[in-house]
Design a protein around this motif. Structure first.
Motif, short mmCIF file in Angstrom:
data_model
loop_
_atom_site.label_atom_id
_atom_site.label_comp_id
_atom_site.label_asym_id
_atom_site.label_seq_id
_atom_site.Cartn_x
_atom_site.Cartn_y
_atom_site.Cartn_z
N ILE A 1 35.64 45.46 41.07
CA ILE A 1 35.85 46.82 40.23
C ILE A 1 35.02 46.96 38.98
O ILE A 1 34.83 45.77 38.19
N TYR A 2 34.45 48.14 38.72
CA TYR A 2 33.84 48.33 37.42
C TYR A 2 34.66 48.67 36.31
O TYR A 2 35.48 49.75 36.52
N ILE A 3 34.71 47.98 35.21
CA ILE A 3 35.49 48.27 33.97
C ILE A 3 34.91 49.49 33.33
O ILE A 3 33.67 49.65 33.16
N PRO A 4 35.80 50.46 32.82
CA PRO A 4 35.18 51.79 32.09
C PRO A 4 34.32 51.26 30.81
O PRO A 4 34.57 50.21 30.17
N LYS A 5 33.52 51.86 30.55
CA LYS A 5 32.62 51.60 29.48
C LYS A 5 33.25 51.84 28.24
O LYS A 5 32.87 51.30 27.09
N ASN A 6 34.23 52.77 28.11
CA ASN A 6 34.90 53.12 26.78
C ASN A 6 36.25 52.38 26.79
O ASN A 6 37.07 52.59 25.89
N ILE A 7 36.29 51.24 27.35
CA ILE A 7 37.60 50.44 27.34
C ILE A 7 37.37 49.54 25.78
O ILE A 7 36.45 49.27 25.69
N SER A 8 38.74 49.29 25.53
CA SER A 8 38.77 48.67 24.19
C SER A 8 38.66 47.26 24.43
O SER A 8 38.97 46.56 25.58
N TYR A 9 38.34 46.35 23.54
CA TYR A 9 38.29 44.87 23.48
C TYR A 9 39.89 44.43 23.48
O TYR A 9 40.77 44.84 22.98
N GLY A 10 39.87 43.34 24.28
CA GLY A 10 41.19 42.74 24.48
C GLY A 10 41.70 42.12 25.73
O GLY A 10 40.60 41.90 26.70
N THR A 11 42.87 41.66 25.96
CA THR A 11 43.26 41.12 27.31
C THR A 11 43.86 42.01 28.16
O THR A 11 44.82 42.94 27.84
N TYR A 12 43.35 41.96 29.57
CA TYR A 12 44.08 43.00 30.44
C TYR A 12 44.54 42.30 31.55
O TYR A 12 44.36 40.91 31.85
N LEU A 13 45.34 42.76 32.51
CA LEU A 13 45.73 42.52 33.95
C LEU A 13 44.97 43.01 35.02
O LEU A 13 44.74 44.08 34.97
N PHE A 14 44.84 42.21 36.08
CA PHE A 14 44.26 42.56 37.25
C PHE A 14 45.60 42.58 38.44
O PHE A 14 45.52 41.18 38.68
N TYR A 15 45.95 43.55 38.85
CA TYR A 15 47.33 43.56 39.63
C TYR A 15 46.88 43.73 40.82
O TYR A 15 46.44 45.05 41.09
N VAL A 16 47.26 43.17 42.20
CA VAL A 16 47.08 43.53 43.36
C VAL A 16 48.43 43.53 44.06
O VAL A 16 49.09 42.76 44.12
N LYS A 17 48.66 44.75 44.82
CA LYS A 17 50.04 44.78 45.51
C LYS A 17 49.52 45.22 46.78
O LYS A 17 49.05 46.19 47.30
N VAL A 18 50.10 44.37 47.64
CA VAL A 18 50.24 44.76 49.26
C VAL A 18 51.58 45.40 49.61
O VAL A 18 52.54 44.55 49.56
N ILE A 19 51.38 46.42 50.48
CA ILE A 19 52.58 47.01 50.84
C ILE A 19 52.63 47.44 52.47
O ILE A 19 51.63 47.79 53.10
N TYR A 20 53.50 47.12 52.92
CA TYR A 20 53.81 47.29 54.53
C TYR A 20 55.21 47.80 54.76
O TYR A 20 56.11 47.07 54.65
N GLU A 21 55.27 48.79 55.35
CA GLU A 21 56.74 49.37 55.69
C GLU A 21 57.18 49.56 54.03
O GLU A 21 56.96 50.18 53.17
N ASP A 22 58.62 48.81 54.12
CA ASP A 22 59.03 48.88 52.81
C ASP A 22 59.07 47.60 51.99
O ASP A 22 59.86 47.36 51.08
N LYS A 23 58.15 46.72 52.41
CA LYS A 23 58.08 45.36 51.76
C LYS A 23 56.82 45.38 51.05
O LYS A 23 55.75 45.94 51.42
N ILE A 24 57.10 44.67 49.60
CA ILE A 24 55.75 44.59 48.66
C ILE A 24 55.73 43.09 48.28
O ILE A 24 56.80 42.54 48.05
N ALA A 25 54.71 42.64 48.44
CA ALA A 25 54.20 41.38 47.83
C ALA A 25 53.00 41.71 46.50
O ALA A 25 52.01 42.69 47.15
N GLY A 26 52.97 40.94 45.67
CA GLY A 26 52.05 41.25 44.77
C GLY A 26 51.50 39.99 43.89
O GLY A 26 52.17 39.00 43.97
N ALA A 27 50.49 40.12 43.21
CA ALA A 27 50.14 39.02 42.43
C ALA A 27 49.15 39.31 40.98
O ALA A 27 48.54 40.56 41.47
#
Length: 204
Positions: A150-176
């Motif tokens: 994923i390309y980060i926006p050019k106008n993003i501020s300096y700092g710490t960020y999170l990359f979150y991935v969520k997998v959804i199947y029917e009504d079940k969710i898992a993420g990291a």
């Protein structure tokens, strides 16, 4: 926590953000003498009716006029989900510049039959602000291992960020989730530049 000063000082700990639903401090206030250290214990728990998703917050450590913060993220999955998600950001991408590419290794383990699941990707800060998001569909057999870029926006501020991935199947969710930093420049680029200059000087 270590008191690196020459006199005893009082410490005050507090929690901030969505993690208040899950985290409990064993001790909020204490005093440390000079050079004394102390381990802080946090207890994590989630009620059955908590919605799956990403919860973020901070542990604040205060002493007099000084304050330090420790960033905390908690990924809650559905109780009976048959798949598990892991994400890792390689060292090369843990510090990137605005507009740079972010790359992460994602691994999904499926304990059931082959499924066609929805993958949601989010990048946000520790104040709860969503920076960008993407959605795609992928088939999951017993195991799925791939690289997400994923390309980060050019106008993003300096700092710490999170990359979150969520997998959804029917009504079940898992993420990291995994964190990374947006910085003004990459240190290894400067080292490489200096090395090239030294190499040129030696050749000349």
């Amino acid at each position: 926590i270590e008191n690196t000063g020459n006199i005893g000082i009082e410490f005050n700990l507090s929690l901030k953000g969505d993690i208040l639903k899950f985290v409990k401090l064993e001790e909020n206030n204490f005093k440390l003498f000079s050079k004394e250290t102390k381990k802080i214990e946090l207890k994590f728990s989630a009620l059955e009716d908590i919605m799956p998703g990403l919860y973020i917050g901070k542990l604040l450590v205060q002493s007099g006029n000084l304050e330090k913060e420790i960033l905390i993220s908690i990924s809650v999955s559905s109780a009976e989900t048959l798949f598990d998600v892991e994400i890792e950001i390689p060292a090369l991408y843990q510090k990137i510049k605005p507009g740079d590419k972010l790359s992460a290794n994602i691994e999904v383990f499926n304990l059931g039959e082959e499924i066609d699941a929805i993958f949601e990707y989010e990048i946000g800060d520790f104040e709860g602000n969503l920076i960008l998001s993407e959605i795609e569909n992928k088939k999951i057999d017993e195991k799925l291992n791939y690289v997400k870029e994923i390309y980060i926006p050019k106008n993003i501020s300096y700092g710490t960020y999170l990359f979150y991935v969520k997998v959804i199947y029917e009504d079940k969710i898992a993420g990291a989730s995994a964190h990374f930093e947006v910085v003004e420049y990459k240190v290894f680029n400067v080292i490489l530049f200096i090395s090239i200059i030294i190499l040129i000087l030696i050749i000349l």
